[in-house]
Motif scaffolding. Structure first.
Motif, PDB file in Angstrom:
ATOM      1  N   THR A 145       0.862  -1.176   0.000  1.00 19.27           N
ATOM      2  CA  THR A 145       0.000   0.000   0.000  1.00 19.27           C
ATOM      3  C   THR A 145       0.901   1.229   0.000  1.00 19.27           C
ATOM      4  O   THR A 145       1.524   1.544   1.005  1.00 19.27           O
ATOM      5  N   THR A 146       0.978   1.885  -1.160  1.00 20.43           N
ATOM      6  CA  THR A 146       1.688   3.167  -1.205  1.00 20.43           C
ATOM      7  C   THR A 146       0.631   4.243  -0.936  1.00 20.43           C
ATOM      8  O   THR A 146      -0.060   4.168   0.057  1.00 20.43           O
ATOM      9  N   THR A 147       0.441   5.205  -1.801  1.00 18.94           N
ATOM     10  CA  THR A 147      -0.556   6.237  -1.539  1.00 18.94           C
ATOM     11  C   THR A 147      -0.858   7.013  -2.803  1.00 18.94           C
ATOM     12  O   THR A 147       0.037   7.219  -3.642  1.00 18.94           O
ATOM     13  N   THR A 148      -2.086   7.475  -2.946  1.00 14.31           N
ATOM     14  CA  THR A 148      -2.422   8.364  -4.054  1.00 14.31           C
ATOM     15  C   THR A 148      -1.737   9.712  -3.876  1.00 14.31           C
ATOM     16  O   THR A 148      -1.695  10.511  -4.819  1.00 14.31           O
ATOM     17  N   GLY A 149      -1.167   9.967  -2.700  1.00 16.12           N
ATOM     18  CA  GLY A 149      -0.449  11.212  -2.463  1.00 16.12           C
ATOM     19  C   GLY A 149       0.792  11.376  -3.312  1.00 16.12           C
ATOM     20  O   GLY A 149       1.318  12.486  -3.431  1.00 16.12           O
ATOM     21  N   VAL A 150       1.297  10.276  -3.911  1.00 20.79           N
ATOM     22  CA  VAL A 150       2.471  10.408  -4.781  1.00 20.79           C
ATOM     23  C   VAL A 150       2.142  11.230  -6.022  1.00 20.79           C
ATOM     24  O   VAL A 150       3.042  11.770  -6.679  1.00 20.79           O
ATOM     25  N   TYR A 151       0.863  11.337  -6.368  1.00 15.75           N
ATOM     26  CA  TYR A 151       0.463  12.048  -7.571  1.00 15.75           C
ATOM     27  C   TYR A 151       0.398  13.560  -7.392  1.00 15.75           C
ATOM     28  O   TYR A 151       0.363  14.298  -8.385  1.00 15.75           O
ATOM     29  N   GLY A 152       0.325  14.035  -6.152  1.00 15.88           N
ATOM     30  CA  GLY A 152       0.075  15.449  -5.952  1.00 15.88           C
ATOM     31  C   GLY A 152      -1.341  15.786  -6.385  1.00 15.88           C
ATOM     32  O   GLY A 152      -2.261  14.987  -6.225  1.00 15.88           O
ATOM     33  N   SER A 207       2.376  -5.651  -6.894  1.00 15.76           N
ATOM     34  CA  SER A 207       1.176  -4.826  -6.984  1.00 15.76           C
ATOM     35  C   SER A 207       1.402  -3.586  -6.125  1.00 15.76           C
ATOM     36  O   SER A 207       1.534  -3.684  -4.905  1.00 15.76           O
ATOM     37  N   ASP A 208       1.472  -2.436  -6.791  1.00 13.52           N
ATOM     38  CA  ASP A 208       1.630  -1.154  -6.107  1.00 13.52           C
ATOM     39  C   ASP A 208       0.232  -0.568  -5.941  1.00 13.52           C
ATOM     40  O   ASP A 208      -0.357  -0.043  -6.878  1.00 13.52           O
ATOM     41  N   VAL A 209      -0.301  -0.695  -4.718  1.00 14.78           N
ATOM     42  CA  VAL A 209      -1.681  -0.298  -4.435  1.00 14.78           C
ATOM     43  C   VAL A 209      -1.663   1.101  -3.825  1.00 14.78           C
ATOM     44  O   VAL A 209      -1.298   1.274  -2.657  1.00 14.78           O
ATOM     45  N   ARG A 210      -2.056   2.087  -4.610  1.00 16.62           N
ATOM     46  CA  ARG A 210      -1.961   3.482  -4.184  1.00 16.62           C
ATOM     47  C   ARG A 210      -3.241   3.873  -3.440  1.00 16.62           C
ATOM     48  O   ARG A 210      -4.256   4.188  -4.040  1.00 16.62           O
ATOM     49  N   THR A 211      -3.124   3.827  -2.129  1.00 12.42           N
ATOM     50  CA  THR A 211      -4.287   3.933  -1.255  1.00 12.42           C
ATOM     51  C   THR A 211      -4.753   5.380  -1.095  1.00 12.42           C
ATOM     52  O   THR A 211      -3.958   6.271  -0.812  1.00 12.42           O
ATOM     53  N   ALA A 212      -6.060   5.580  -1.260  1.00 19.75           N
ATOM     54  CA  ALA A 212      -6.663   6.894  -1.070  1.00 19.75           C
ATOM     55  C   ALA A 212      -6.918   7.139   0.415  1.00 19.75           C
ATOM     56  O   ALA A 212      -6.621   6.294   1.274  1.00 19.75           O
ATOM     57  N   ILE A 213      -7.473   8.304   0.745  1.00 16.55           N
ATOM     58  CA  ILE A 213      -7.883   8.608   2.108  1.00 16.55           C
ATOM     59  C   ILE A 213      -8.943   7.583   2.518  1.00 16.55           C
ATOM     60  O   ILE A 213      -9.964   7.453   1.854  1.00 16.55           O
ATOM     61  N   THR A 214      -8.675   6.848   3.573  1.00 16.67           N
ATOM     62  CA  THR A 214      -9.533   5.727   3.963  1.00 16.67           C
ATOM     63  C   THR A 214     -10.383   6.113   5.167  1.00 16.67           C
ATOM     64  O   THR A 214      -9.874   6.644   6.154  1.00 16.67           O
ATOM     65  N   TYR A 215     -11.682   5.854   5.051  1.00 16.98           N
ATOM     66  CA  TYR A 215     -12.609   6.224   6.120  1.00 16.98           C
ATOM     67  C   TYR A 215     -13.370   4.992   6.597  1.00 16.98           C
ATOM     68  O   TYR A 215     -13.511   4.009   5.871  1.00 16.98           O
ATOM     69  N   GLY A 216     -13.868   5.074   7.825  1.00 20.58           N
ATOM     70  CA  GLY A 216     -14.722   4.002   8.334  1.00 20.58           C
ATOM     71  C   GLY A 216     -14.169   3.346   9.580  1.00 20.58           C
ATOM     72  O   GLY A 216     -12.984   3.488   9.907  1.00 20.58           O
ATOM     73  N   VAL A 294       0.038  -1.180 -11.134  1.00 17.60           N
ATOM     74  CA  VAL A 294      -0.392  -0.102 -10.248  1.00 17.60           C
ATOM     75  C   VAL A 294      -1.909  -0.100 -10.170  1.00 17.60           C
ATOM     76  O   VAL A 294      -2.602  -0.152 -11.192  1.00 17.60           O
ATOM     77  N   TYR A 295      -2.434  -0.072  -8.950  1.00 19.29           N
ATOM     78  CA  TYR A 295      -3.874   0.034  -8.706  1.00 19.29           C
ATOM     79  C   TYR A 295      -4.135   1.323  -7.936  1.00 19.29           C
ATOM     80  O   TYR A 295      -3.506   1.568  -6.899  1.00 19.29           O
ATOM     81  N   ASN A 296      -5.035   2.137  -8.416  1.00 18.04           N
ATOM     82  CA  ASN A 296      -5.474   3.299  -7.647  1.00 18.04           C
ATOM     83  C   ASN A 296      -6.608   2.848  -6.733  1.00 18.04           C
ATOM     84  O   ASN A 296      -7.743   2.646  -7.170  1.00 18.04           O
ATOM     85  N   GLN A 297      -6.271   2.671  -5.453  1.00 16.67           N
ATOM     86  CA  GLN A 297      -7.216   2.124  -4.472  1.00 16.67           C
ATOM     87  C   GLN A 297      -8.151   3.242  -4.011  1.00 16.67           C
ATOM     88  O   GLN A 297      -8.049   3.781  -2.914  1.00 16.67           O
ATOM     89  N   VAL A 298      -9.086   3.584  -4.878  1.00 18.50           N
ATOM     90  CA  VAL A 298     -10.019   4.673  -4.626  1.00 18.50           C
ATOM     91  C   VAL A 298     -11.347   4.306  -5.277  1.00 18.50           C
ATOM     92  O   VAL A 298     -11.375   3.681  -6.339  1.00 18.50           O
TER      93      VAL A 298
END
Length: 389
Positions: A145-152, A207-216, A294-298
Motif C-alpha cells: 500500500t503506497t498512496t495516491t499522495g504520490v500524484y500530488g 502490486s503497487d496499491v496506491r491507497t486513497a484517504i480511507t474512512y470508516g 499499479v492500482y489506484n485504491q479509490v
C-alpha cells in the motif's frame, strides 16, 4: 503455505489479515512492532476505539470467527536480520505490506521525525524485496500500500499506472513523476521507484496499491466482536480529515471548511480497501500479473465541502448539531481543484463499491457516539485553531 501481512496491528492491516484468513486455509502471519501505538501516544493522542492486545485479538478471531490460521510475530522490518529469518522460516507465497509511518503531519514536525519516517518506511520495503531475491522467493507476490499522495494534485486526469510522455514527435510510457507534498508521501514515491526496480531486476510480481484517504470503522469481520475492532485515530497527526470532522461533530463543534472547499480528494471505505488487498493476496499465480501493476485504491473523489455536508446531515440523525462553517483558507491551495483519478483496475478487483461515504459516516458516528467521553477528553488534539478559545 503462508501469507504475511506486515503492519498487522494497524488500521488497515488488522482487518485485512482477518479477511484473508477467513478465505484461505493458508497460515496468515501478522508482523508488527506496535510502533503505531507509540507514535499516537507520543503526540498526546489515542484511538477512540479501545484496541485490544494482539493476544486478545487473536483469541477473539478464533472464538468469534473460527479463525485458527492466524499467527503473530513481533519484529522490526528495518532490521535485515529479522526480515531474513522471517522469510527463511515462512517462505510466503504473498506479502501484503501495510507497515509504515503513515502520517504526513507527523513527518513534518521536525527533521528527526522526517528522517525517522524516511528510514523506517523505505528501509522496511528494501529489506523485504531484497530478502525475496536473496532467499530465492522471487515468485512471491509483493503487494504494497503506497498512496495516491504520490500524484500530488495535477490538473489532468491521474492514470492508473504510468504516464505518456511525448518529445520531438516520439511517445513512450514513463513512471508518473513524484509530486509528493510531504516527507511521508515522498517515502512512498521512493518505494514506488524501488518496487519498479525490484520487478525489473528480480522479476518479483508486484502490486503497487496506491491507497486513497480511507474512512470508516468497521468491516464485515470486525462487526462480530468488540475485541476485533480496528483502531480509530481522530487527532491532527494520524486522523484523516473525515474522521476529524466526525470528531468535531461529536464534540459539539462546527465542521471547519477552509475557503470554498470544492477541491476533491480521493476516498475509499475501509471495507473496500480491505477487499481489494485480500483479492490480491489470494490471487492464483496463474491469474495475477507477473509484472508490476499499479492500482489506484479509490472508489471516488469527494470534495471537502461535500464531505462536510454529508457528515453534518448524518450527524443530525444522532442528535449532533454540526453546522458547516467556512473560514479563510490559511493554505496555498486550489480550493476548486476537480481531481479526476482512474480506478478501473481496482474496481475490477472488488467488483463494486461496498460502502459509500454516507453509510461509512453512519458507521463512524455510531462508533464515536459510544466513545464520546474519549473524543471530548482529547479535543485539543483535533480542533483547528479557528475554533480554539
Amino acid at each position: 503455505m503462508s501469507i504475511l501481512v506486515t503492519g498487522g496491528d494497524g488500521y488497515i492491516g488488522w482487518p485485512t489479515a482477518l479477511r484473508i484468513a477467513d478465505r484461505t486455509d493458508d497460515r496468515v502471519i501478522l508482523v508488527d512492532n506496535f510502533a503505531r501505538r507509540g507514535w499516537v501516544e507520543e503526540v498526546g493522542a489515542t484511538s477512540a476505539v479501545p484496541i485490544m492486545s494482539i493476544d486478545q485479538r487473536l483469541a477473539a478471531a478464533e472464538e468469534s470467527l473460527g479463525l485458527s490460521n492466524l499467527s503473530f510475530i513481533e519484529g522490526d522490518l528495518t532490521e535485515k536480520s529479522f526480515v531474513d529469518e522471517l522469510l527463511t522460516v515462512h517462505e510466503p507465497r504473498a506479502i501484503v505490506h501495510t507497515a509504515a509511518q503513515p502520517s504526513a503531519p507527523y513527518s513534518q514536525i521536525n527533521g528527526e521525525r522526517a528522517n525517522y519516517t524516511q528510514h523506517n518506511n523505505m528501509q522496511a520495503t528494501r529489506n523485504l524485496v531484497w530478502g525475496l531475491e536473496e532467499h530465492g522467493l522471487t515468485d512471491t507476490h509483493f503487494i504494497e500500500t503506497t498512496t495516491t499522495g504520490v500524484y500530488g494534485a495535477p490538473t489532468f486526469p491521474i492514470p492508473e499506472g504510468g504516464a505518456t510522455m511525448e518529445n520531438q514527435g516520439e511517445r513512450d510510457e514513463v513512471p508518473f513523476p513524484a509530486m509528493a507534498g510531504s516527507w511521508y508521501h515522498l517515502t512512498k514515491s521512493h518505494d514506488a521507484a524501488n518496487l519498479r526496480l525490484a520487478n525489473k531486476q528480480f522479476g518479483i510480481p508486484i502490486s503497487d496499491v496506491r491507497t486513497a484517504i480511507t474512512y470508516g470503522t468497521e468491516t464485515e469481520e470486525t462487526r462480530e466482536d468488540n475485541r476485533l475492532k480496528t483502531r480509530f485515530d481522530f487527532d491532527y497527526y494520524f486522523g484523516v480529515v473525515s474522521h476529524r470532522f466526525a470528531a468535531q461533530a461529536v464534540a459539539g463543534y462546527p465542521l471547519t471548511v477552509y475557503g470554498k472547499g470544492e477541491q476533491r480528494k480521493p476516498f475509499i471505505s475501509l471495507e473496500d480497501a480491505v477487499e481489494g488487498l485480500a483479492q490480491l493476496a489470494l490471487a492464483d499465480p496463474d491469474d495475477r500479473p507477473d509484472d508490476l501493476t499499479v492500482y489506484n485504491q479509490v472508489t471516488r473523489a469527494i470534495s471537502i465541502v461535500e464531505m462536510a455536508n454529508t457528515i453534518s446531515d448524518v450527524a443530525q440523525e444522532f442528535d449532533y448539531d454540526a453546522a458547516v462553517k467556512h473560514f479563510e483558507n490559511p493554505r496555498d491551495e486550489d480550493e476548486t481543484h476537480k481531481m479526476e483519478i482512474e480506478n478501473e483496475k481496482y474496481m475490477a478487483l472488488i467488483g463494486e463499491q461496498a460502502q459509500d461515504f454516507e453509510s461509512g459516516t453512519r458507521d463512524i458516528l455510531t462508533t464515536l457516539a459510544r466513545y464520546e467521553d474519549t473524543i471530548t477528553a482529547y479535543e485539543d488534539r483535533f480542533l483547528p485553531s479557528v475554533l480554539e478559545d
